[in-house]
Design an enzyme around this catalytic site. Structure first.
Site, short mmCIF file in Angstrom:
data_model
loop_
_atom_site.label_atom_id
_atom_site.label_comp_id
_atom_site.label_asym_id
_atom_site.label_seq_id
_atom_site.Cartn_x
_atom_site.Cartn_y
_atom_site.Cartn_z
N GLU A 93 48.60 43.33 28.94
CA GLU A 93 48.37 43.17 28.44
C GLU A 93 48.16 43.48 26.96
OE1 GLU A 93 45.90 39.23 30.65
OE2 GLU A 93 45.17 40.27 28.54
N CYS A 120 45.19 44.75 20.01
CA CYS A 120 44.68 45.35 21.06
C CYS A 120 45.11 45.56 22.11
CB CYS A 120 43.93 43.84 21.00
SG CYS A 120 42.73 44.11 22.83
N CYS A 127 41.10 46.98 35.62
CA CYS A 127 39.99 47.95 35.80
C CYS A 127 38.57 48.07 37.19
CB CYS A 127 39.16 47.03 34.53
SG CYS A 127 37.28 48.19 33.91
N CYS A 131 32.64 43.98 34.68
CA CYS A 131 31.62 43.61 34.15
C CYS A 131 31.75 42.33 34.08
CB CYS A 131 31.91 43.12 32.30
SG CYS A 131 32.10 45.49 31.64
N CYS A 134 33.93 39.52 32.17
CA CYS A 134 35.21 40.36 31.81
C CYS A 134 36.62 39.39 33.11
CB CYS A 134 34.77 41.60 31.85
SG CYS A 134 36.82 41.77 31.98
N CYS A 351 40.62 39.36 26.63
CA CYS A 351 40.66 40.76 27.82
C CYS A 351 40.69 40.41 29.32
CB CYS A 351 39.36 41.06 28.30
SG CYS A 351 38.95 42.66 28.92
N1 SAH Z 1 36.05 48.84 28.21
C1 SAH Z 1 36.00 48.04 27.44
C2 SAH Z 1 37.27 48.12 26.35
C3 SAH Z 1 37.75 46.53 27.51
S1 SAH Z 1 37.35 45.16 27.32
C4 SAH Z 1 35.05 48.00 27.00
O1 SAH Z 1 33.96 47.62 27.44
O2 SAH Z 1 34.28 47.39 25.78
C5 SAH Z 1 37.29 44.89 24.93
C6 SAH Z 1 36.28 44.29 24.22
O3 SAH Z 1 36.17 42.37 25.35
C7 SAH Z 1 34.24 44.35 25.12
O4 SAH Z 1 33.34 44.26 24.20
C8 SAH Z 1 34.17 43.54 26.03
O5 SAH Z 1 33.12 43.19 26.39
C9 SAH Z 1 34.61 42.44 25.77
N2 SAH Z 1 34.92 40.96 26.56
C10 SAH Z 1 35.42 41.13 27.90
N3 SAH Z 1 35.38 39.93 28.71
C11 SAH Z 1 35.48 38.95 27.72
C12 SAH Z 1 34.90 37.58 27.80
N4 SAH Z 1 35.12 36.95 28.42
N5 SAH Z 1 34.71 36.89 26.41
C13 SAH Z 1 34.69 37.75 25.31
N6 SAH Z 1 34.70 39.31 25.34
C14 SAH Z 1 34.72 39.82 26.14
#
Ligand code: SAH
Length: 382
Positions: A93, A120, A127, A131, A134, A351
């Site tokens: 994406e 972006c 990944c 998290c 995510c 994301c």
């Molecule tokens: N792995 C890296 C970059 C990818 S995530 C990182 O962790 O920073 C990019 C951003 O999107 C991160 O700040 C992450 O915490 C946020 N993110 C992930 N899932 C999300 C969600 N469901 N809602 C809002 N932000 C989210």
């Protein structure tokens, strides 16, 4: 064997390449301009090369440009999300985000702000970090993207708009610092080849401390953002299993090291979840951490990931009702706080959302040798 892909080669590598072909090094420089400044998708387009050279390049080499599988434009805010297919069939994406909505770090003037167009981009297919908030986590980890695939996302997105892309955020699928060499090489190409200013490129990490120090040692000019989400060890570990590998102390030391060496402020990203990381104690711990080194704070509204049928803690996460109140409180401590607009909620722009959703809609459609969105979960050992 598939022909060598030149997208992703640096200027130096293209000059060497041209020399090996028996051409001048200057041809390499021209190739560099064609590929990145002009976004050429074929050698045939390189009209200042002789017909012979164009034919030879076409026969023996490739420009593996990511192809556009689908795009979705948000009616709410103009955010456009692309699903791109890579040569092996993997899907990633890329999101194009208009000014009001995009990640802010406060360094833009009002005029710059008007012109700002942010892309972006993803750095991995899937990944491994898992998290809990995510959507990409549900895919597991498939592979790292190549330099060409990272740069190719910016070039592909640029082709969809008349306006110039001015900013890049490494905030799509994947953990950029786990694909460090390719990410940094791609960023260098964006700076020298596409002409995007280093200060308008932001690499976001879940907290891979060793690589943060490496960025400092190498004096990387791109900006650094840290997805913090909690300044409490236990809570952070629940939300982000990477904290088992790099605890808060180690992360903070890496950030202090980074600031000492580069003099550059980092940005902390924080999503407030109801009853998880939004208590007064949580905010107090965040303030204490944020005071350690000069920083900015980017508060991100939570995009629900209910569509991946989350279980455990993931299923219970709700956006905090106290977000605005907390933002005000943070500001009373003289912290610089931005609240990110909630981009493209109607088009699954958070994301990993589109790739995961598409896979659910088309479970039988598999291309190429890799099956990118299978649910075999390949997590990193933490
Ligand atoms: N792995 C890296 C970059 C990818 S995530 C990182 O962790 O920073 C990019 C951003 O999107 C991160 O700040 C992450 O915490 C946020 N993110 C992930 N899932 C999300 C969600 N469901 N809602 C809002 N932000 C989210």
């Amino acid at each position: 064997m598939s022909p060598t892909n030149l997208l992703g080669f640096t200027q130096q590598e293209l000059a060497d390449f041209a020399e090996n072909l028996g051409e001048s090094r200057y041809r390499g420089k021209q190739l560099f301009q064609w590929l990145y400044a002009k976004g050429a998708t074929s050698f045939a387009a390189m009209t200042d090369f002789s017909k012979d050279l164009r034919e030879r390049l076409t026969a023996e080499y490739a420009i593996d440009f990511p192809t556009l599988e689908m795009s979705h434009r948000s009616h709410q805010d103009g955010t456009t999300k692309f699903l791109l297919a890579l040569v092996d069939g993997a899907k990633i994406e890329t999101v194009l985000i208009p000014p009001r909505i995009a990640f802010q770090n406060g360094s833009a003037s009002a005029e710059e702000e008007q012109r700002r167009l942010t892309v972006c981009i993803s750095t991995q297919v899937g990944c491994p970090l898992d998290c809990k908030f995510c959507a990409t986590a549900s895919m597991g980890y498939i592979r790292n993207l190549t330099v060409g695939e990272i740069v190719g996302q910016v070039l592909r997105a640029q082709k969809t708009t008349e306006k110039n892309i001015t900013n890049v955020v490494f905030m799509g699928m994947g953990e950029p610092l786990m694909n460090y060499d390719n990410v940094m090489k791609a960023a260098d190409i964006m700076i020298t080849g596409i002409g995007i200013a280093a200060r308008r490129i932001t690499v976001s990490t879940a907290g891979w401390a060793d690589r943060i120090k490496q960025m400092a040692d190498e004096q990387r000019k791109v900006k650094l953002a840290i997805s913090l989400h909690s300044a409490n060890e236990e809570t952070r570990t629940k939300l982000m299993p990477i904290a088992k590998r790099y605890g808060l102390q180690e992360l903070i030391s890496a950030i202090e090291y980074y600031y000492d060496k580069t003099g550059k402020r980092v940005t902390y990203e924080y999503i407030f979840f109801e009853g998880v990381n939004d208590s007064s104690k949580d905010v107090g711990q965040f303030v204490a951490l944020a005071r350690r080194v000069p920083c900015k704070i980017n508060v991100i509204p939570y995009h629900s990931i209910d569509f991946v049928a989350p279980t455990g803690l993931s299923a219970d996460l709700r956006p905090s009702k106290r977000m605005e109140e907390i933002v005000e409180e943070l500001r009373t401590h003289n912290l610089t706080v931005f609240v990110r607009g909630s981009a493209g909620e109607d088009i699954d722009a958070a994301c990993g959302q589109l790739a995961v959703t598409m896979e659910q809609k088309k479970p039988t459609r598999r291309h190429g040798t890799l099956q990118p969105h299978r649910r075999t979960v390949d997590r990193i050992a933490l």
